[in-house]
Enzyme design. Structure first.
Site, PDB file in Angstrom:
ATOM      1  N   ASP A 287      36.060  45.861  43.810  1.00  0.00           N
ATOM      2  CA  ASP A 287      37.143  45.211  43.062  1.00  0.00           C
ATOM      3  C   ASP A 287      37.002  43.691  43.158  1.00  0.00           C
ATOM      4  O   ASP A 287      37.751  43.014  43.864  1.00  0.00           O
ATOM      5  CB  ASP A 287      38.489  45.665  43.595  1.00  0.00           C
ATOM      6  CG  ASP A 287      39.622  45.410  42.606  1.00  0.00           C
ATOM      7  OD1 ASP A 287      39.390  44.687  41.614  1.00  0.00           O
ATOM      8  OD2 ASP A 287      40.735  45.926  42.823  1.00  0.00           O
TER       9      ASP A 287
ATOM     10  N   GLY B  60      50.655  40.923  44.639  1.00  0.00           N
ATOM     11  CA  GLY B  60      50.403  39.498  44.448  1.00  0.00           C
ATOM     12  C   GLY B  60      49.290  39.012  45.354  1.00  0.00           C
ATOM     13  O   GLY B  60      48.645  38.001  45.084  1.00  0.00           O
ATOM     14  N   ASN B  61      49.057  39.758  46.471  1.00  0.00           N
ATOM     15  CA  ASN B  61      47.917  39.463  47.333  1.00  0.00           C
ATOM     16  C   ASN B  61      46.622  40.018  46.765  1.00  0.00           C
ATOM     17  O   ASN B  61      45.557  39.848  47.385  1.00  0.00           O
ATOM     18  CB  ASN B  61      48.124  40.021  48.741  1.00  0.00           C
ATOM     19  CG  ASN B  61      48.913  39.096  49.641  1.00  0.00           C
ATOM     20  OD1 ASN B  61      49.953  39.463  50.181  1.00  0.00           O
ATOM     21  ND2 ASN B  61      48.403  37.885  49.819  1.00  0.00           N
ATOM     22  N   SER B  62      46.673  40.681  45.628  1.00  0.00           N
ATOM     23  CA  SER B  62      45.435  41.104  44.974  1.00  0.00           C
ATOM     24  C   SER B  62      44.560  39.888  44.724  1.00  0.00           C
ATOM     25  O   SER B  62      45.007  38.902  44.139  1.00  0.00           O
ATOM     26  CB  SER B  62      45.741  41.792  43.646  1.00  0.00           C
ATOM     27  OG  SER B  62      46.340  43.043  43.855  1.00  0.00           O
TER      28      SER B  62
ATOM     29  N   ASP C  97      44.123  45.935  48.148  1.00  0.00           N
ATOM     30  CA  ASP C  97      45.024  47.083  48.220  1.00  0.00           C
ATOM     31  C   ASP C  97      45.607  47.195  49.621  1.00  0.00           C
ATOM     32  O   ASP C  97      45.230  46.463  50.537  1.00  0.00           O
ATOM     33  CB  ASP C  97      44.272  48.365  47.854  1.00  0.00           C
ATOM     34  CG  ASP C  97      45.178  49.444  47.270  1.00  0.00           C
ATOM     35  OD1 ASP C  97      46.405  49.255  47.248  1.00  0.00           O
ATOM     36  OD2 ASP C  97      44.660  50.487  46.835  1.00  0.00           O
TER      37      ASP C  97
ATOM     38  N   ASN D  70      49.285  51.966  38.572  1.00  0.00           N
ATOM     39  CA  ASN D  70      49.379  51.342  39.888  1.00  0.00           C
ATOM     40  C   ASN D  70      50.812  51.326  40.395  1.00  0.00           C
ATOM     41  O   ASN D  70      51.090  51.663  41.549  1.00  0.00           O
ATOM     42  CB  ASN D  70      48.826  49.916  39.812  1.00  0.00           C
ATOM     43  CG  ASN D  70      48.704  49.273  41.175  1.00  0.00           C
ATOM     44  OD1 ASN D  70      48.144  49.856  42.102  1.00  0.00           O
ATOM     45  ND2 ASN D  70      49.211  48.064  41.309  1.00  0.00           N
TER      46      ASN D  70
ATOM     47  N   ASN E 185      43.374  55.226  44.751  1.00  0.00           N
ATOM     48  CA  ASN E 185      44.285  54.084  44.801  1.00  0.00           C
ATOM     49  C   ASN E 185      45.291  54.236  45.937  1.00  0.00           C
ATOM     50  O   ASN E 185      45.775  55.330  46.215  1.00  0.00           O
ATOM     51  CB  ASN E 185      45.019  53.969  43.459  1.00  0.00           C
ATOM     52  CG  ASN E 185      45.721  52.643  43.298  1.00  0.00           C
ATOM     53  OD1 ASN E 185      45.458  51.680  44.001  1.00  0.00           O
ATOM     54  ND2 ASN E 185      46.646  52.586  42.336  1.00  0.00           N
ATOM     55  N   TRP E 186      45.598  53.124  46.616  1.00  0.00           N
ATOM     56  CA  TRP E 186      46.539  53.095  47.741  1.00  0.00           C
ATOM     57  C   TRP E 186      46.095  54.035  48.859  1.00  0.00           C
ATOM     58  O   TRP E 186      46.930  54.694  49.486  1.00  0.00           O
ATOM     59  CB  TRP E 186      47.953  53.477  47.293  1.00  0.00           C
ATOM     60  CG  TRP E 186      48.568  52.606  46.250  1.00  0.00           C
ATOM     61  CD1 TRP E 186      48.671  52.883  44.918  1.00  0.00           C
ATOM     62  CD2 TRP E 186      49.167  51.321  46.423  1.00  0.00           C
ATOM     63  NE1 TRP E 186      49.299  51.850  44.264  1.00  0.00           N
ATOM     64  CE2 TRP E 186      49.609  50.878  45.161  1.00  0.00           C
ATOM     65  CE3 TRP E 186      49.376  50.495  47.533  1.00  0.00           C
ATOM     66  CZ2 TRP E 186      50.243  49.657  44.982  1.00  0.00           C
ATOM     67  CZ3 TRP E 186      50.008  49.284  47.348  1.00  0.00           C
ATOM     68  CH2 TRP E 186      50.438  48.877  46.086  1.00  0.00           C
TER      69      TRP E 186
ATOM     70  N   HIS F 295      40.520  43.801  38.859  1.00  0.00           N
ATOM     71  CA  HIS F 295      41.728  44.172  38.122  1.00  0.00           C
ATOM     72  C   HIS F 295      42.579  42.964  37.767  1.00  0.00           C
ATOM     73  O   HIS F 295      43.405  43.030  36.853  1.00  0.00           O
ATOM     74  CB  HIS F 295      42.538  45.238  38.878  1.00  0.00           C
ATOM     75  CG  HIS F 295      43.295  44.756  40.079  1.00  0.00           C
ATOM     76  ND1 HIS F 295      42.835  44.898  41.374  1.00  0.00           N
ATOM     77  CD2 HIS F 295      44.512  44.172  40.197  1.00  0.00           C
ATOM     78  CE1 HIS F 295      43.725  44.440  42.217  1.00  0.00           C
ATOM     79  NE2 HIS F 295      44.751  43.975  41.526  1.00  0.00           N
TER      80      HIS F 295
END
Length: 734
Positions: A235, A665-667, A684, A341, A226-227, A99
């Site tokens: 991902d 931001g840690n993605s 996630d 998201n 998601n989440w 993503h």
């Protein structure tokens, strides 16, 4: 066969071990609660090395960060497209989330060549796809400049004079730093100015797509999963950084060569098991743990409630506008993905804040600090600071609804708070051109960051990227929805730019007026945009273009808001450090500052959790679970070739949980083991941990990572990408 880091890193590590031994004698050590926090590189050396070894760290902490050189293994972690990523070869290969590179995939997709749906693999470097606006920032050095900035503040300065003095000192530091070739410089404030750090980085501009899985793998489970946990999502994606033939950052060119990083992460062939020590490295964007309870209440009652409402409306608009239009689906895919998201994030924040009674708990914690500070002469200013922060919040809330709408349209390269796309594009383009015109009327050295002559090309690239995400029907519908919201504002919070053009109109008349604004305007034409970027405000106004005129009026009000925000921020920056110093002194231990988009490290262990009474989640999912979820329909439609390969290896791991302290931001953050080897990519958090941005709860703080072995399996057994696997330093097919 496992790889090591480039040979130069071995003697560096040996030398750094001596440096650390001396440093630990002088620095306060953290022996408990180190899992709670996103620690800066400098703080790594504050953590007890013996404790880290007990947790599972096999390297000396100095290998992670060398305070003298301002570098270390942490610098193998890069900021890419607003996400995190990691170098995994000495030939510039970077792994991050699917993503995170979605915009790059979208950039090269069309109904005739749908890379979003089908994925992409470059079997040779010549086939790699360049990203026009994708950038990679490599950290180079971090320098504490707190004393220098605060020394610039004159005695008796007002909050505004104080902020101005700090701003001017920052500009001087940055200007001095930029004299170095190819170095990008910025000063970041931590917790509103408890400390300030000069961050030097190298920005690489030629970034090319190497591999992206089909969307059915890259976002398997879609918004349903998601989440949440269990997850079965691949991902991940791979890019490569290129530089000029001289080794320096350069724009895309045929003669460029792959970048050779100083540090990169070898890929582990061993994987992880339950209880293993891991580290999450990356660039978390924003958290709110330094807020007082009153400010957290505003986030709960206003910010996330309004975001959930707005994003729900936008999702319905964009999905309806693209349901029968293949080109629109591609154009809107990235924006729709991001909005989905953040929509679910807002819901999770509300649920988590309520479930954990986090506002009430923060109020009790605040009261305890205040009661303690009242008896401590050194922290007497904390009580006044808390009251002042409350006063600033009260002022903000008087115009909150109006300001929320104005802030939906960022200025140029800025991002809307929370990382959402700027919509509608028509208003974003017009307001950005207007703001640029204002800034161009100033001497270059007086322009705001992002608007100088040297930064015009970046602004142009941003406009191009947003143009690629533009679909006229959807944009006009979002515009109409924004107008309706503005017209419903209380009388003391009106947006004059909207009232002047739409007040008193029926919904049908609003639609007609917006259609007229879009008809024949030059703001959507790339060549016209380039011309207007060189024009002043008078020249833009002389065009007599209604959409540009609206953008000028909107930007005028947004700039006025920025002045009010500057006043609020000046007062907060004066008082929050006093409060946070009292909080830290009361705690009696170092506290990691709130996330602010700078490089951080979190320490963790692989483990499951109990989301509610009577339920226990294990920390791993496998290909068997992927096949079990398969329905043949989105978002659970596994490609046939993947199903066939998975049937022979159902126990292969796909995703895993750890108790890392992560945030947006840690993605794409590399998850590394105690030896510094890459074992996964964070993508996630679990539903129960969405509100972890406000506080760490060890019982439910779980980050979700894709097992790097899943990516390697796809490359090996499905894609047959032997050459790429060899470059990654892992075994290809036998």
């Amino acid at each position: 066969m496992n790889r090591t880091h480039p040979t130069r890193t071995r003697p560096i590590r040996a030398r750094l071990a001596c440096t650390l031994a001396a440093a630990l004698l002088a620095l306060p050590a953290v022996s408990v609660h180190a899992l709670d926090g996103k620690w800066t590189p400098q703080q790594v050396l504050d953590i007890d090395a013996r404790w880290l070894k007990q947790q599972g760290l096999k390297l000396p902490p100095s290998a992670l960060w060398d305070g003298e050189r301002g570098t270390g293994l942490l610098t193998g972690t890069v900021n890419i497209a607003g996400c995190s990523g990691a170098f995994v070869s000495n030939t510039g290969l970077i792994v991050t989330n699917h993503h995170c590179l979605f915009n790059l995939v979208q950039e090269h997709s069309s109904p005739q060549r749908d890379l979003i749906t089908n994925g992409f693999l470059a079997r040779t470097p010549a086939e790699e796809l360049p990203g026009k606006t994708t950038r990679v920032e490599i950290p180079k050095r971090f320098t504490d400049v707190t004393a220098r900035l605060l020394a610039a503040v004159p005695a008796g300065a007002t909050p505004q004079q104080r902020l101005k003095a700090i701003d001017e000192a920052q500009k001087a530091i940055v200007a001095e730093c930029r004299k170095q070739a190819d170095i990008k410089c910025k000063v970041s404030a931590f917790d509103d100015g408890v400390t300030y750090t000069l961050i030097e980085s190298i920005e690489l501009r030629d970034i090319r797509l190497v591999y992206a899985p089909p969307r059915a793998i890259g976002e398997y489970g879609g918004e349903i999963d998601n989440w949440s946990w269990p997850r079965h999502t691949g991902d991940f994606a791979i890019a490569r950084a290129w530089v000029g033939s001289d080794g320096r950052p350069a724009d895309f060119a045929e003669g460029n060569k792959p970048f050779a990083p100083e540090f990169f992460f070898p890929i582990s062939n061993d994987g992880v098991k339950e209880g293993d020590f891991v580290m999450v490295l990356g660039y978390p964007g924003i958290t709110w743990r330094s807020l007082i309870a009153d400010e957290m209440r505003e986030r709960r009652e206003r910010f996330f409630v309004r975001r959930e409402d707005l994003f729900g409306e936008w999702i319905a608009i964009l999905e309806k506008a693209s349901e029968a239009d293949a080109q629109a689906r591609i154009a809107l895919a990235a924006n729709l993905k991001g909005i989905h998201n953040r929509y679910k994030n807002a819901q999770g924040q509300i649920a988590g804040l309520d479930r954990g009674r986090m506002v009430d708990k923060q109020r009790a914690a605040d009261d305890a600090v205040a009661a303690w500070a009242a008896k401590q002469p050194a922290h007497a200013d904390a009580i006044t600071a808390r009251d002042a922060l409350r006063e600033v919040l009260a002022e903000r809330e008087r115009s909150w609804e109006r300001d929320f709408l104005l802030n939906l349209i960022p200025m140029g390269n800025d991002s809307v708070a929370g990382g959402i796309p700027p919509l509608p594009k028509g208003l974003y383009f017009a307001a950005t051109l207007a703001h640029n015109a204002v800034e161009q009327g100033k001497p270059d050295e007086a322009r705001a960051s992002g608007w100088t002559a040297a930064e015009q090309s970046r602004l142009r690239d941003r406009l191009r990227r947003e143009q690629a995400n533009y679909s006229i029907d959807a944009d006009r519908r979002v515009f109409a929805a924004l107008v309706r919201r503005a017209l419903a504002l209380p009388q003391d919070q009106r947006i004059a730019a909207i009232d002047a053009r739409f007040a008193g109109k029926t919904p049908a008349q609003i639609d007609e007026a917006i259609a007229a604004l879009y008809a024949g305007t030059p703001v959507f034409d790339a060549a016209a945009q380039d011309a207007m970027l060189g024009e002043g405000l008078d020249a833009l106004s002389a065009r007599k273009d209604p959409l540009l005129d609206l953008g000028i009026a909107w930007n005028r009000e947004l700039r006025a808001l920025r002045e009010r925000e500057r006043d609020w921020n000046a007062r907060a920056a004066l008082h929050r450090p006093a409060w946070r110093r009292a909080v830290a002194a009361h705690a009696g231990k170092p506290i990691a500052p709130d996330a602010n988009g700078t490089l951080r490290i979190s320490f963790a262990h692989v483990q499951g959790y109990a989301p509610r009474d009577g339920m226990q989640y294990t920390p791993f999912t496998t290909l068997a679970g992927v096949l079990e979820k398969h329905t043949g329909k989105e978002p659970f439609d596994v490609p046939a070739n993947v199903r066939a390969a998975a049937a022979t290896q159902p126990t292969r791991r796909v995703n895993f949980l750890a108790d890392g302290d992560t945030s947006g931001g840690n993605s794409g953050s590399p998850v590394i083991d105690g030896r510094g080897r890459l074992v996964g990519l964070n993508f996630d958090r679990v539903w129960e941990n969405v509100a972890g941005d406000f506080g760490f709860n060890p019982a439910v703080s779980r980050n979700v990572s894709v097992d790097i072995g899943y990516m390697l399996w796809l490359l090996r057994d499905v894609e047959k990408a032997d050459t790429l696997l060899q470059e990654l330093g892992v075994a290809s097919r036998k």
